[in-house]
Scaffold this motif. Structure first.
Motif, PDB file in Angstrom:
ATOM      1  N   ASN A  43       0.853  -1.269  -0.029  1.00  0.00           N
ATOM      2  CA  ASN A  43      -0.144  -0.038   0.031  1.00  0.00           C
ATOM      3  C   ASN A  43       0.918   1.410  -0.032  1.00  0.00           C
ATOM      4  OD1 ASN A  43      -2.339   1.410  -0.174  1.00  0.00           O
ATOM      5  ND2 ASN A  43      -2.971   1.157   2.097  1.00  0.00           N
ATOM      6  N   CYS A  44       2.133   1.378  -0.756  1.00  0.00           N
ATOM      7  CA  CYS A  44       2.728   2.460  -0.886  1.00  0.00           C
ATOM      8  C   CYS A  44       2.122   3.157  -1.980  1.00  0.00           C
ATOM      9  CB  CYS A  44       4.289   2.383  -1.078  1.00  0.00           C
ATOM     10  SG  CYS A  44       4.975   1.440   0.391  1.00  0.00           S
ATOM     11  N   ASP A  45       1.134   3.920  -1.947  1.00  0.00           N
ATOM     12  CA  ASP A  45       0.250   4.375  -3.003  1.00  0.00           C
ATOM     13  C   ASP A  45       0.634   5.288  -3.990  1.00  0.00           C
ATOM     14  OD1 ASP A  45      -0.290   6.217  -1.274  1.00  0.00           O
ATOM     15  OD2 ASP A  45      -2.343   5.799  -0.854  1.00  0.00           O
ATOM     16  N   SER A  46       1.862   5.776  -3.552  1.00  0.00           N
ATOM     17  CA  SER A  46       2.621   6.917  -4.455  1.00  0.00           C
ATOM     18  C   SER A  46       3.788   6.331  -5.188  1.00  0.00           C
ATOM     19  CB  SER A  46       2.844   8.085  -4.061  1.00  0.00           C
ATOM     20  OG  SER A  46       2.010   8.881  -3.142  1.00  0.00           O
ATOM     21  N   LEU A  47       4.063   5.138  -4.791  1.00  0.00           N
ATOM     22  CA  LEU A  47       5.195   4.318  -5.478  1.00  0.00           C
ATOM     23  C   LEU A  47       5.062   4.319  -6.830  1.00  0.00           C
ATOM     24  CD1 LEU A  47       8.368   3.227  -4.626  1.00  0.00           C
ATOM     25  CD2 LEU A  47       6.693   1.068  -4.434  1.00  0.00           C
ATOM     26  N   GLU A  48       6.000   4.946  -7.831  1.00  0.00           N
ATOM     27  CA  GLU A  48       5.854   5.090  -9.240  1.00  0.00           C
ATOM     28  C   GLU A  48       7.042   3.984  -9.941  1.00  0.00           C
ATOM     29  OE1 GLU A  48       6.152   8.865 -10.672  1.00  0.00           O
ATOM     30  OE2 GLU A  48       4.734   9.379  -9.217  1.00  0.00           O
ATOM     31  N   SER A  49       8.051   3.856  -9.220  1.00  0.00           N
ATOM     32  CA  SER A  49       9.126   2.899  -9.853  1.00  0.00           C
ATOM     33  C   SER A  49       9.777   2.249  -8.683  1.00  0.00           C
ATOM     34  CB  SER A  49      10.014   3.795 -10.835  1.00  0.00           C
ATOM     35  OG  SER A  49      10.764   4.302 -10.096  1.00  0.00           O
ATOM     36  N   ALA A  50      10.132   0.843  -9.215  1.00  0.00           N
ATOM     37  CA  ALA A  50      11.083   0.087  -8.181  1.00  0.00           C
ATOM     38  C   ALA A  50      12.013  -0.888  -9.090  1.00  0.00           C
ATOM     39  CB  ALA A  50       9.970  -0.855  -7.490  1.00  0.00           C
TER      40      ALA A  50
END
Length: 184
Positions: A43-50
């Protein structure tokens, strides 16, 4: 947003380590890390790239579950296991390449990834868990590597945009409802 680079001294991302970190937009996991544990980025709802380093062998259960902004995942070449619900409902993710090192894709791993248009499954995967790509309703093409022996129940159920899938000769078991409601 916040970009976080995990230092090279870290060998595991523990359970729930970044769970619900709502300002995290980008994360780089270094080559020192071997395991991403249960709910690590849940639920890291702003995470765009990993970016997942080259020593990570396991992406744990629900590790990136409900990361609704995740559009890009780069997976290193040591990954062996994608856990149950690992990328569940990552509804901004558009494509995934699962490297040749991976041997199993967990149940419901990419279920509800409604922006996913293409998937390449590497040649070492032997098992695709039940509902792994269920309800991926933008998925148009899937390439399945030639080591898969078992495809679980409802793997492509509700994939209403799917027009072609090639199932290799290695497959010995196909579960119930594999293409349930795949009208195309």
């Amino acid at each position: 947003g916040t970009t976080y680079t995990i230092p090279d001294s870290v060998t595991a991302i523990g359970e729930g380590a970044f769970q619900c970190c709502s300002s995290l937009t980008s994360v780089t996991i270094p080559d020192s890390v071997t395991t991403i544990e249960y709910c690590a980025f849940y639920n890291c709802d702003s995470l765009e790239s990993a970016t997942i380093g080259n020593s990570v062998q396991t992406i744990g259960v629900k590790a990136f579950c409900f990361c609704n902004s995740l559009t890009r995942v780069t997976i290193g070449n040591s990954l062996q296991t994608i856990g149950t619900l690992a990328f569940y409902s990552c509804n901004s993710l558009t494509s995934v390449t699962i490297p040749d090192s991976v041997t199993s894709i967990g149940e419901r791993a990419f279920e509800g990834c409604t922006s996913l248009t293409s998937v390449t499954i590497g040649d070492s995967v032997t098992t695709i868990g039940s509902s792994a790509f269920n309800s991926c309703n933008s998925l148009t093409s899937v390439t399945i590597g030639n080591s898969v022996t078992t495809i679980g129940d409802w793997v492509f159920g509700g994939c209403t945009s799917l027009t072609s899938v090639t199932i290799p000769d290695s497959v010995t078991t196909i579960g119930d409802g594999l293409f349930l409601n795949c009208d195309n």
